[in-house]
Design an enzyme around this catalytic site. Structure first.
Site, PDB file in Angstrom:
ATOM      1  N   TRP A   1       0.834  -1.216   0.000  1.00  0.00           N
ATOM      2  CA  TRP A   1       0.000   0.000   0.000  1.00  0.00           C
ATOM      3  C   TRP A   1       0.862   1.257   0.000  1.00  0.00           C
ATOM      4  O   TRP A   1       0.544   2.229  -0.691  1.00  0.00           O
ATOM      5  CB  TRP A   1      -0.976  -0.005   1.177  1.00  0.00           C
ATOM      6  CG  TRP A   1      -2.088  -0.982   0.981  1.00  0.00           C
ATOM      7  CD1 TRP A   1      -2.348  -2.082   1.734  1.00  0.00           C
ATOM      8  CD2 TRP A   1      -3.093  -0.960  -0.058  1.00  0.00           C
ATOM      9  NE1 TRP A   1      -3.452  -2.750   1.228  1.00  0.00           N
ATOM     10  CE2 TRP A   1      -3.926  -2.081   0.139  1.00  0.00           C
ATOM     11  CE3 TRP A   1      -3.355  -0.106  -1.125  1.00  0.00           C
ATOM     12  CZ2 TRP A   1      -5.016  -2.382  -0.693  1.00  0.00           C
ATOM     13  CZ3 TRP A   1      -4.427  -0.387  -1.958  1.00  0.00           C
ATOM     14  CH2 TRP A   1      -5.244  -1.506  -1.745  1.00  0.00           C
TER      15      TRP A   1
ATOM     16  N   ASP B   1      -1.050   6.694   6.471  1.00  0.00           N
ATOM     17  CA  ASP B   1      -2.150   5.836   6.033  1.00  0.00           C
ATOM     18  C   ASP B   1      -2.361   4.850   7.181  1.00  0.00           C
ATOM     19  O   ASP B   1      -1.541   3.962   7.416  1.00  0.00           O
ATOM     20  CB  ASP B   1      -1.756   5.112   4.742  1.00  0.00           C
ATOM     21  CG  ASP B   1      -2.834   4.131   4.276  1.00  0.00           C
ATOM     22  OD1 ASP B   1      -3.838   3.944   4.996  1.00  0.00           O
ATOM     23  OD2 ASP B   1      -2.649   3.552   3.181  1.00  0.00           O
TER      24      ASP B   1
ATOM     25  N   LYS C   1     -11.927  -1.555   7.475  1.00  0.00           N
ATOM     26  CA  LYS C   1     -11.170  -2.501   8.297  1.00  0.00           C
ATOM     27  C   LYS C   1     -11.574  -2.406   9.771  1.00  0.00           C
ATOM     28  O   LYS C   1     -11.962  -3.394  10.354  1.00  0.00           O
ATOM     29  CB  LYS C   1      -9.678  -2.277   8.108  1.00  0.00           C
ATOM     30  CG  LYS C   1      -9.212  -2.927   6.802  1.00  0.00           C
ATOM     31  CD  LYS C   1      -8.434  -2.061   5.900  1.00  0.00           C
ATOM     32  CE  LYS C   1      -8.257  -2.741   4.542  1.00  0.00           C
ATOM     33  NZ  LYS C   1      -7.594  -1.882   3.581  1.00  0.00           N
TER      34      LYS C   1
HETATM   35  C1  LIG Z   1      -7.076  -1.454   2.450  1.00  0.00           C
HETATM   36  C2  LIG Z   1      -5.983  -0.455   2.426  1.00  0.00           C
HETATM   37  C3  LIG Z   1      -5.929   0.567   1.463  1.00  0.00           C
HETATM   38  C4  LIG Z   1      -6.924   0.693   0.349  1.00  0.00           C
HETATM   39  O1  LIG Z   1      -8.099   1.194   0.794  1.00  0.00           O
HETATM   40  P1  LIG Z   1      -9.294   1.563  -0.213  1.00  0.00           P
HETATM   41  O2  LIG Z   1     -10.271   2.163   0.734  1.00  0.00           O
HETATM   42  O3  LIG Z   1      -9.736   0.283  -0.845  1.00  0.00           O
HETATM   43  O4  LIG Z   1      -8.785   2.524  -1.203  1.00  0.00           O
HETATM   44  C5  LIG Z   1      -4.899   1.489   1.542  1.00  0.00           C
HETATM   45  N1  LIG Z   1      -3.975   1.412   2.507  1.00  0.00           N
HETATM   46  C6  LIG Z   1      -3.978   0.441   3.430  1.00  0.00           C
HETATM   47  C7  LIG Z   1      -2.914   0.387   4.478  1.00  0.00           C
HETATM   48  C8  LIG Z   1      -4.985  -0.529   3.419  1.00  0.00           C
HETATM   49  O5  LIG Z   1      -4.988  -1.502   4.341  1.00  0.00           O
END
Ligand SMILES: *Cc1c(COP(=O)(O)O)cnc(C)c1O
Length: 363
Positions: free
Chosen positions: A100, A175, A199
Site C-alpha cells: 500500500w 495511512d 477494516k
Molecule cells: C485497504 C488499504 C488501502 C486501500 O483502501 P481503499 O479504501 O480500498 O482505497 C490502503 N492502505 C492500506 C494500508 C490498506 O490496508
C-alpha cells in the site's frame, strides 16, 4: 457451525452494531424513515455526523486544532488528494514498507507528471519482500518538505510501525487504514491521518481524514471534491456523503467507547494476536514471514505452511470448518488472519485448535 470471518477488508463488524442497525433500519429515531432514506441535510443526519465526529474525537483524543473529515473514494483517493493539497511546489517523502505504501508513492509519482511537486522515495524494504520496516536518518530529510508519508500497518505483509520516526520537523502523514482504533497512537504526532473505513471503522464507502488545520491548503486545488479546505468548511457535506456508512461508523465508535476505548482495544488486540503468534512460534510447521517481533502487526497475521500445496489444502479445509477468508493476499500467498477490533478472541482460540489438528494430520 460458527463462522469466523478473517477478511482483511471489508471485514467483520461487531454483531451488536449490526443488530442495532437492523433494529433501527426501518424507523430511525422515530422519524418514520430509514437512515438509508434520510436527507443528508436533515436534522436527524446532522445529529448522526456530529455524534460520529464527537465520538471519534473523544476516542482518539483528537485536539481542537485538527479537522475530521468523512470523505469518499477510499484510502486510495488520498494517495493523490494528499499531495494535491499539501505538497504544491514542495518535496514529499515516502517510506515504503509494503504494497500500500508503494501504491501511495506510485500515485504520487504519476501525479507529479502534471502537478508541480517532488515525490521522493526516502526508504523502502521492497528488496527484502517487505519482511521488515525500512530505516532512514532524519537528517536526510529537507526540513522544508511538505510531509513524510508512512503506513502504520502493512495490511498485506503483516508489519506495523509503533515507534514513530524522527522527521527533522517535517509533518508525519499516515495511512492508518488497517490499524486506526486498534492501536492507541497520539494524533499530535501526525500532521494528517487517513483511513478507509472498511477494516476497523465500519463498512466500505467512507474514508476518515484527520488533518491539522495549519496544513490545510491556502489556495483552491484542482477540484472542490479533492479540496480538504472545502470539505472542512462544509463539514464533509459539500456533496452527498455516504450517509449509511457514516451512521454505521457512529455505531462502531459507540461500541468501542462502551468497551473502554482504544487502550482496551489495543489490549484485546495484543491478547488475540499474541496467542496466534505464540502458537506459530512454537510450531515447526507454520512460519511467519515477519522478521522482527517488535514490528509484528496486531491486526493482520500472515503465515505459511511448509508448501504452497499444503497452504491450498489448509485454506480449503479451514473454509469448510467455518474459518472464512483466511487466504493470504494474492501478491504474497499463504494464509492471513486479520484480527480487527470486532474479531472475537474465541475465533483465535478455535483457529489455533484447527491449526494444531491440521499440523498433526499433515506433518
Ligand atoms: C485497504 C488499504 C488501502 C486501500 O483502501 P481503499 O479504501 O480500498 O482505497 C490502503 N492502505 C492500506 C494500508 C490498506 O490496508
Amino acid at each position: 457451525m460458527t463462522i469466523y470471518n478473517f477478511s482483511a477488508g471489508p471485514a467483520v463488524l461487531p454483531k451488536e452494531v449490526l443488530k442495532k442497525a437492523q433494529a433501527e433500519l426501518l424507523d430511525y429515531a422515530a422519524s418514520g424513515m430509514s437512515v438509508l432514506e434520510l436527507s443528508h441535510r436533515s436534522s436527524e443526519f446532522a445529529d448522526i455526523i456530529e455524534q460520529a465526529e464527537r465520538l471519534l474525537r473523544d476516542l482518539m483524543g483528537i485536539p481542537d486544532n485538527y479537522k475530521v473529515l468523512f470523505l469518499q473514494g477510499g484510502a486510495s483517493t488520498q494517495f493523490s488528494m494528499l499531495p494535491l493539497n499539501l505538497a504544491k511546489g514542495k518535496k514529499a517523502y515516502y517510506v515504503v514498507a509494503g504494497s500500500w505504501g508503494k501504491k501511495a508513492y506510485t500515485e504520487a509519482v504519476k501525479l507529479a507528471k502534471s502537478f508541480p511537486f517532488e515525490p521522493l522515495l526516502l526508504a523502502s524494504s521492497e528488496e527484502d519482500n517487505f519482511r521488515q520496516l525500512p530505516s532512514f536518518k532524519a537528517d536526510e530529510i529537507d526540513p522544508e518538505a511538505a510531509y513524510v508519508h508512512v503506513t502504520t500497518n502493512n495490511t498485506i505483509e503483516g508489519t506495523a510501525l509503533y515507534d514513530l520516526p524522527a522527521t527533522n520537523g517535517v509533518p508525519l502523514v499516515a495511512d492508518m487504514s488497517s490499524n486506526i482504533l486498534a492501536f492507541d497512537y497520539r494524533v499530535e504526532d501526525f500532521g494528517l491521518i487517513y483511513a478507509g473505513a472498511q477494516k476497523n471503522i465500519g463498512p466500505a464507502g467512507v474514508t476518515v481524514v484527520i488533518v491539522r488545520e495549519d496544513l490545510l491548503n491556502s489556495e483552491p486545488t484542482l477540484s472542490s471534491m479533492l479540496d480538504y479546505r472545502i470539505q472542512a468548511d462544509n463539514g464533509s457535506l459539500y456533496n452527498t456523503p455516504p450517509t449509511f456508512a457514516i451512521y454505521l461508523a457512529k455505531l462502531v465508535f459507540e461500541w468501542v467507547k462502551d468497551l473502554g476505548g482504544l487502550q482496551e482495544m489495543e489490549a484485546r488486540n495484543r491478547e488475540k494476536s499474541g496467542l496466534l503468534y505464540d502458537f506459530i512460534e512454537q510450531s515447526d510447521f507454520y512460519q511467519s514471514p515477519v522478521r522482527y517481533q517488535k514490528e509484528r502487526s496486531l491486526a493482520n497475521i500472515p503465515f505459511v505452511s511448509p508448501s504452497p500445496d499444503l497452504d491450498a489444502k489448509f485454506i480449503k479445509e479451514a473454509g469448510l470448518a467455518g474459518f472464512k477468508n483466511i487466504k493470504g493476499h494474492r501478491s504474497v500467498g499463504g494464509m492471513r488472519a486479520s484480527l480487527y477490533n470486532a474479531f472475537p478472541l474465541q475465533g483465535v482460540k478455535d483457529l489455533i485448535d484447527f491449526m494444531a489438528r491440521f499440523e498433526a494430520e499433515n506433518s
